[in-house]
Every structure is written in structure tokens, then in C-alpha cells.
Design a protein around this motif. Structure first.
Motif, mmCIF file in Angstrom:
data_model
loop_
_atom_site.group_PDB
_atom_site.id
_atom_site.type_symbol
_atom_site.label_atom_id
_atom_site.label_comp_id
_atom_site.label_asym_id
_atom_site.label_seq_id
_atom_site.Cartn_x
_atom_site.Cartn_y
_atom_site.Cartn_z
ATOM 1 N N ASP A 98 12.115 20.920 6.336
ATOM 2 C CA ASP A 98 12.373 21.861 5.237
ATOM 3 C C ASP A 98 11.853 21.253 3.938
ATOM 4 O O ASP A 98 12.397 20.252 3.455
ATOM 5 N N PRO A 99 10.797 21.822 3.326
ATOM 6 C CA PRO A 99 10.232 21.224 2.107
ATOM 7 C C PRO A 99 11.182 21.242 0.920
ATOM 8 O O PRO A 99 10.958 20.545 -0.066
ATOM 9 N N ARG A 100 12.259 22.028 0.999
ATOM 10 C CA ARG A 100 13.231 22.071 -0.096
ATOM 11 C C ARG A 100 14.278 20.983 0.023
ATOM 12 O O ARG A 100 15.029 20.731 -0.918
ATOM 13 N N ALA A 101 14.330 20.329 1.180
ATOM 14 C CA ALA A 101 15.343 19.298 1.406
ATOM 15 C C ALA A 101 14.994 18.007 0.678
ATOM 16 O O ALA A 101 13.820 17.685 0.477
ATOM 17 N N ALA A 102 16.036 17.262 0.284
ATOM 18 C CA ALA A 102 15.814 16.007 -0.440
ATOM 19 C C ALA A 102 15.135 14.968 0.430
ATOM 20 O O ALA A 102 14.418 14.092 -0.070
ATOM 21 N N ASP A 103 15.378 15.050 1.741
ATOM 22 C CA ASP A 103 14.765 14.073 2.639
ATOM 23 C C ASP A 103 13.617 14.685 3.425
ATOM 24 O O ASP A 103 13.376 14.322 4.576
ATOM 25 N N PHE A 104 12.888 15.608 2.792
ATOM 26 C CA PHE A 104 11.734 16.250 3.450
ATOM 27 C C PHE A 104 10.740 15.204 3.930
ATOM 28 O O PHE A 104 10.285 14.360 3.165
ATOM 29 N N GLN A 105 10.418 15.270 5.234
ATOM 30 C CA GLN A 105 9.466 14.355 5.866
ATOM 31 C C GLN A 105 9.793 12.892 5.581
ATOM 32 O O GLN A 105 8.916 12.070 5.297
ATOM 33 N N LYS A 106 11.085 12.563 5.665
ATOM 34 C CA LYS A 106 11.515 11.180 5.505
ATOM 35 C C LYS A 106 12.246 10.731 6.765
ATOM 36 O O LYS A 106 12.819 11.534 7.491
ATOM 37 N N ALA A 107 12.200 9.453 7.023
ATOM 38 C CA ALA A 107 12.846 8.886 8.206
ATOM 39 C C ALA A 107 13.161 7.426 7.918
ATOM 40 O O ALA A 107 12.721 6.852 6.913
ATOM 41 N N ASP A 108 13.964 6.814 8.796
ATOM 42 C CA ASP A 108 14.230 5.380 8.670
ATOM 43 C C ASP A 108 12.967 4.622 9.060
ATOM 44 O O ASP A 108 12.440 4.791 10.166
ATOM 45 N N VAL A 109 12.487 3.792 8.150
ATOM 46 C CA VAL A 109 11.184 3.146 8.300
ATOM 47 C C VAL A 109 11.320 1.639 8.084
ATOM 48 O O VAL A 109 12.054 1.179 7.211
ATOM 49 N N LEU A 110 10.611 0.884 8.905
ATOM 50 C CA LEU A 110 10.536 -0.566 8.741
ATOM 51 C C LEU A 110 9.176 -0.928 8.154
ATOM 52 O O LEU A 110 8.143 -0.740 8.806
ATOM 53 N N PRO A 111 9.134 -1.448 6.917
ATOM 54 C CA PRO A 111 7.851 -1.918 6.362
ATOM 55 C C PRO A 111 7.537 -3.336 6.850
ATOM 56 O O PRO A 111 8.422 -4.189 6.928
ATOM 57 N N ILE A 112 6.280 -3.549 7.199
ATOM 58 C CA ILE A 112 5.827 -4.875 7.632
ATOM 59 C C ILE A 112 4.572 -5.217 6.842
ATOM 60 O O ILE A 112 3.594 -4.470 6.862
ATOM 61 N N SER A 113 4.609 -6.329 6.135
ATOM 62 C CA SER A 113 3.431 -6.786 5.398
ATOM 63 C C SER A 113 2.757 -7.915 6.168
ATOM 64 O O SER A 113 3.414 -8.708 6.849
ATOM 65 N N CYS A 114 1.448 -7.969 6.054
ATOM 66 C CA CYS A 114 0.671 -9.021 6.704
ATOM 67 C C CYS A 114 -0.391 -9.486 5.721
ATOM 68 O O CYS A 114 -1.093 -8.649 5.122
ATOM 69 N N ARG A 115 -0.498 -10.783 5.543
ATOM 70 C CA ARG A 115 -1.435 -11.324 4.562
ATOM 71 C C ARG A 115 -2.243 -12.452 5.179
ATOM 72 O O ARG A 115 -1.745 -13.247 5.969
ATOM 73 N N LEU A 116 -3.511 -12.505 4.785
ATOM 74 C CA LEU A 116 -4.429 -13.537 5.268
ATOM 75 C C LEU A 116 -4.854 -14.409 4.096
ATOM 76 O O LEU A 116 -5.312 -13.901 3.071
ATOM 77 N N SER A 117 -4.695 -15.726 4.266
ATOM 78 C CA SER A 117 -5.077 -16.688 3.232
ATOM 79 C C SER A 117 -6.026 -17.711 3.818
ATOM 80 O O SER A 117 -6.020 -17.966 5.031
ATOM 81 N N ASP A 118 -6.852 -18.309 2.943
ATOM 82 C CA ASP A 118 -7.731 -19.363 3.426
ATOM 83 C C ASP A 118 -7.006 -20.706 3.373
ATOM 84 O O ASP A 118 -5.831 -20.786 2.994
ATOM 85 N N GLY A 119 -7.722 -21.765 3.732
ATOM 86 C CA GLY A 119 -7.102 -23.081 3.815
ATOM 87 C C GLY A 119 -6.600 -23.619 2.489
ATOM 88 O O GLY A 119 -5.742 -24.502 2.474
ATOM 89 N N SER A 120 -7.119 -23.087 1.394
ATOM 90 C CA SER A 120 -6.683 -23.528 0.063
ATOM 91 C C SER A 120 -5.530 -22.697 -0.478
ATOM 92 O O SER A 120 -5.094 -22.904 -1.615
ATOM 93 N N GLY A 121 -5.079 -21.731 0.317
ATOM 94 C CA GLY A 121 -3.982 -20.877 -0.129
ATOM 95 C C GLY A 121 -4.424 -19.658 -0.907
ATOM 96 O O GLY A 121 -3.576 -18.917 -1.424
ATOM 97 N N ASN A 122 -5.732 -19.430 -1.004
ATOM 98 C CA ASN A 122 -6.228 -18.257 -1.716
ATOM 99 C C ASN A 122 -6.030 -17.003 -0.866
ATOM 100 O O ASN A 122 -6.408 -16.968 0.306
ATOM 101 N N LEU A 123 -5.440 -15.985 -1.451
ATOM 102 C CA LEU A 123 -5.171 -14.746 -0.728
ATOM 103 C C LEU A 123 -6.464 -13.968 -0.527
ATOM 104 O O LEU A 123 -7.180 -13.671 -1.474
ATOM 105 N N LEU A 124 -6.766 -13.620 0.726
ATOM 106 C CA LEU A 124 -7.965 -12.855 1.053
ATOM 107 C C LEU A 124 -7.656 -11.375 1.226
ATOM 108 O O LEU A 124 -8.433 -10.522 0.806
ATOM 109 N N LEU A 125 -6.521 -11.078 1.850
ATOM 110 C CA LEU A 125 -6.172 -9.684 2.109
ATOM 111 C C LEU A 125 -4.669 -9.595 2.344
ATOM 112 O O LEU A 125 -4.091 -10.423 3.046
#
Length: 229
Positions: A98-125
Motif C-alpha cells: 500500500d503506497p499510503r502506508a508508512a512502511d510501504f515497501q519496507k522490510a527487516d533488512v541486514l546491511p553488510i559492508s565490505c571494503r578492500l584496502s591495499d597493504g598500506s591501509g589505503n581504501l580502494l573500494l
């Protein structure tokens, strides 16, 4: 004669460059941060999850190793489960319609972040993905929760590795020629494909690029093509 000598010298330099590249192919350490592991009613074993995630990603021919030395580090981190917009792959079946509902197209979600760094600790992605938390309900068994976490973390980090600016080893198998045992639940691939266009008479044809979005799943992939037709 001088020109001939310069050409030979050029090939020698090129060969040295190729050897240097071969020596600097990445070796990646995978690490799972300890954050928010206790939110499932028990605390999954981080080392067990990390080892199985590493095995999954290795099947996709990325150079993750159990022991060093390492040139890069890939780190995954769990967020807190919350009520958010439905993630890719669930928008057609989960969330209030229901687009009028406060929780329209919402659900319980688990966010997961993933990061890649080089040997010097510089963030690549650094990327964050979101997944349905339906499998983590309180009556879920620890083994099922652990298996789902491994699958979702592997999916999030595979996306990072596929987009990362890493040197690839020569002879790496094409996607169509290898069949890994582990497959992500949902994998979105965006690529450009050639498209031929022309005038009404069919002359003056030319090739143009158009976008193609492929949603890979456990069944038949869904393909969206965008173009003039």
C-alpha cells in the motif's frame, strides 16, 4: 641499425614490465569484523564464517589466501537489522504494497559492508549491500542463521571484488566456462552491449551501445535491455 636496436630495447622493457606485473598479483586476506554478531540470539563463530566466505570467493577465482604474506585486505562488517527499503531481489514479494502506508515497501533488512584496502591501509573500494533478515527470526536455528550469513557476506564481498581495480591472473576462466559450487542468491550485472541502428530504408547502419541489466538468481536470470526499441 640504430632503429633496430631501439625496437629490441623496447621489447626488453615491455618484458620486464610483464614480469613485474606477474610478481605483484594480489594476495587477499579476508577478515570479518566482530561488530553486531550478537544480534541473532547467539554469537556466531566469526572465524568459521570467515573461512567459509573465503572458500566461496576463492571458487570465483579471486586470490584469497588462508596465510600470508598479503598484499590486500578484504573486510566485511555487519550492520544492525532495521526496517528499511526492501533489497534487490525482494521488492516484488516483500514489504507493504500500500503506497499510503508508512512502511510501504519496507522490510527487516541486514546491511553488510565490505571494503578492500591495499597493504598500506589505503581504501580502494567500500560498498554496502542490504539483505532480507527474514531468515534471522528468533525461532531460526543457529546453523541456519550461520549458513545464511555466510551466503550474504559472500554475496556482498563478491560484488566488491568484481568491481575492484585488481590485477587478474592470466588464464583466469571465463564466467561461462566454470561452475563454482557456491552461487549468490542475487547478483546484479550491468553491462553495455552493441546495438545496430539505421534509417528507415535500412541503410547507414551504425553500431551503438545500450545498457543491459542482468539479475542472476538461483533459477533463470532476468534480463532487462534498455534501448530505442
Amino acid at each position: 641499425m640504430k632503429k633496430y636496436v631501439l625496437i629490441i630495447a623496447g621489447w626488453l622493457v615491455l618484458g620486464c614490465g610483464l614480469n613485474a606485473q606477474a610478481e605483484t598479483l594480489p594476495t587477499i586476506e579476508f577478515v570479518l569484523a566482530d561488530d553486531n554478531l550478537q544480534q541473532f540470539g547467539f554469537k556466531p563463530e566469526a572465524s568459521q564464517i570467515a573461512e567459509r566466505v573465503r572458500a566461496n570467493l576463492t571458487e570465483w577465482q579471486f586470490p584469497l589466501q588462508a596465510v600470508g604474506p598479503f598484499t590486500h585486505q578484504l573486510q566485511a562488517r555487519l550492520g544492525k537489522i532495521g526496517r528499511q527499503a526492501t533489497p534487490v531481489g525482494f521488492s516484488f514479494s516483500r514489504g507493504n504494497s500500500d503506497p499510503r502506508a508508512a512502511d510501504f515497501q519496507k522490510a527487516d533488512v541486514l546491511p553488510i559492508s565490505c571494503r578492500l584496502s591495499d597493504g598500506s591501509g589505503n581504501l580502494l573500494l567500500d560498498m554496502e549491500s542490504s539483505f532480507s533478515a527474514h531468515a534471522f527470526e528468533r525461532d531460526a536455528k543457529p546453523e541456519a542463521v550461520t549458513n545464511k550469513l555466510i551466503d550474504q557476506i559472500s554475496t556482498a564481498c563478491l560484488d566488491v571484488l568484481e568491481k575492484a581495480p585488481l590485477a587478474k591472473p592470466e588464464g583466469q576462466a571465463k564466467t561461462s566456462s566454470f561452475k563454482p559450487k557456491w552461487m549468490p542468491d542475487v547478483r546484479v550485472e550491468v553491462k553495455e552491449v552493441p546495438s545496430v541502428s539505421g534509417n528507415v530504408s535500412g541503410s547507414a547502419l551504425k553500431e551503438e551501445a545500450r545498457k543491459e541489466v542482468i539479475i542472476h538468481n538461483q533459477g533463470t536470470p532476468v534480463i532487462f535491455q534498455f534501448g530505442h526499441e
